[in-house]
Design a protein around this motif. Structure first.
Motif, PDB file in Angstrom:
ATOM      1  N   SER A  23     -29.184 -30.369 -15.682  1.00 59.58           N
ATOM      2  CA  SER A  23     -29.713 -29.969 -14.280  1.00 59.58           C
ATOM      3  C   SER A  23     -31.105 -29.612 -14.308  1.00 59.58           C
ATOM      4  O   SER A  23     -31.869 -29.838 -15.257  1.00 59.58           O
ATOM      5  CB  SER A  23     -28.945 -28.792 -13.626  1.00 59.58           C
TER       6      SER A  23
ATOM      7  N   ASP B 106     -34.376 -28.224 -11.540  1.00 54.66           N
ATOM      8  CA  ASP B 106     -35.043 -27.504 -10.354  1.00 54.66           C
ATOM      9  C   ASP B 106     -35.837 -28.544  -9.628  1.00 54.66           C
ATOM     10  O   ASP B 106     -36.825 -29.208 -10.079  1.00 54.66           O
ATOM     11  CB  ASP B 106     -35.703 -26.311 -10.401  1.00 54.66           C
TER      12      ASP B 106
ATOM     13  N   THR C  63     -32.550 -28.757 -17.885  1.00 50.39           N
ATOM     14  CA  THR C  63     -31.420 -27.967 -18.917  1.00 50.39           C
ATOM     15  C   THR C  63     -30.046 -28.754 -19.156  1.00 50.39           C
ATOM     16  O   THR C  63     -29.829 -29.524 -18.368  1.00 50.39           O
ATOM     17  CB  THR C  63     -31.093 -26.689 -18.476  1.00 50.39           C
TER      18      THR C  63
ATOM     19  N   LYS D  65     -38.559 -30.166 -17.221  1.00 48.78           N
ATOM     20  CA  LYS D  65     -37.745 -29.210 -16.316  1.00 48.78           C
ATOM     21  C   LYS D  65     -36.291 -29.048 -16.415  1.00 48.78           C
ATOM     22  O   LYS D  65     -35.725 -28.537 -15.657  1.00 48.78           O
ATOM     23  CB  LYS D  65     -38.159 -29.420 -14.862  1.00 48.78           C
TER      24      LYS D  65
ATOM     25  N   ARG E 210     -31.414 -26.188  -7.559  1.00 50.56           N
ATOM     26  CA  ARG E 210     -31.141 -26.636  -8.687  1.00 50.56           C
ATOM     27  C   ARG E 210     -29.867 -27.677  -8.579  1.00 50.56           C
ATOM     28  O   ARG E 210     -28.883 -27.812  -7.682  1.00 50.56           O
ATOM     29  CB  ARG E 210     -30.141 -25.608  -9.617  1.00 50.56           C
TER      30      ARG E 210
ATOM     31  N   GLY F   7     -27.829 -31.350 -10.355  1.00 52.20           N
ATOM     32  CA  GLY F   7     -27.599 -32.034 -11.488  1.00 52.20           C
ATOM     33  C   GLY F   7     -26.408 -32.759 -11.848  1.00 52.20           C
ATOM     34  O   GLY F   7     -25.982 -33.289 -10.483  1.00 52.20           O
TER      35      GLY F   7
END
Length: 161
Positions: A73, A75, A66, A64, A81, A83
């Motif tokens: 980060s 969700d 990025t 999940k 979000r 991170g």
């Protein structure tokens, strides 16, 4: 609120500080870790150190996430979000992160110490500004989380990711 710190034990990594640092200082490399966890053979090497249910949670979270050079980060349920952003790099011994979008202000330090040419030691430190109520909950889970993070980072095959 006061700063509360949680430190992992010191773990040994059978790779040089330079090799480990180069992987951990660029968040784009986390995508390689995701690929590593999805390979059944490689996953077995980590499964010896981490319970199967926790290993599955780590893999689900990695899927999940990025990444870019300075940020990672994900969700998070009920938080949106969240991170970490790299705020300091000191090659080859320190990568420091700050939380982004989290309900509490936190920093994460990854410290590396050379142990000869082909190994190094790692310690993870989490520092967070916590009020009395949140500190009670964090004291229950943060030490284990920091220890597991150090175990995972110490067990990665840095020459193959």
């Amino acid at each position: 609120m006061s700063l509360t710190k949680y430190e992992s034990s010191v773990k040994t990594i059978p790779y040089s500080c330079g090799v480990v640092y180069s992987q951990l200082a660029d968040m784009n490399n986390m995508s390689k870790v995701r690929e590593f966890f999805s390979d059944p053979e490689r996953r077995e090497s980590i499964a010896e150190q981490i319970p199967a249910d926790k290993l599955q949670q780590i893999e689900d979270t990695l899927n999940k996430m990025t990444f870019d050079t300075d940020n990672v980060s994900v969700d998070a349920p009920m938080m949106g979000r969240v991170g970490l952003k790299v705020v300091e790099r000191e090659e080859p011994k320190l990568v420091k992160f700050e939380s982004q979008g989290a309900p509490v202000s936190a920093c994460l330090w990854i410290q590396l110490l050379p142990q000869g040419e082909d190994s190094c030691k790692i310690r993870i430190t989490l520092g967070a500004s916590l009020n009395f109520f949140i500190k009670g909950m964090a004291d229950k889970y943060a030490p284990t989380a920091v220890e597991r993070m150090a175990a995972v980072l110490a067990s990665l095959p840095y020459d193959k990711i």
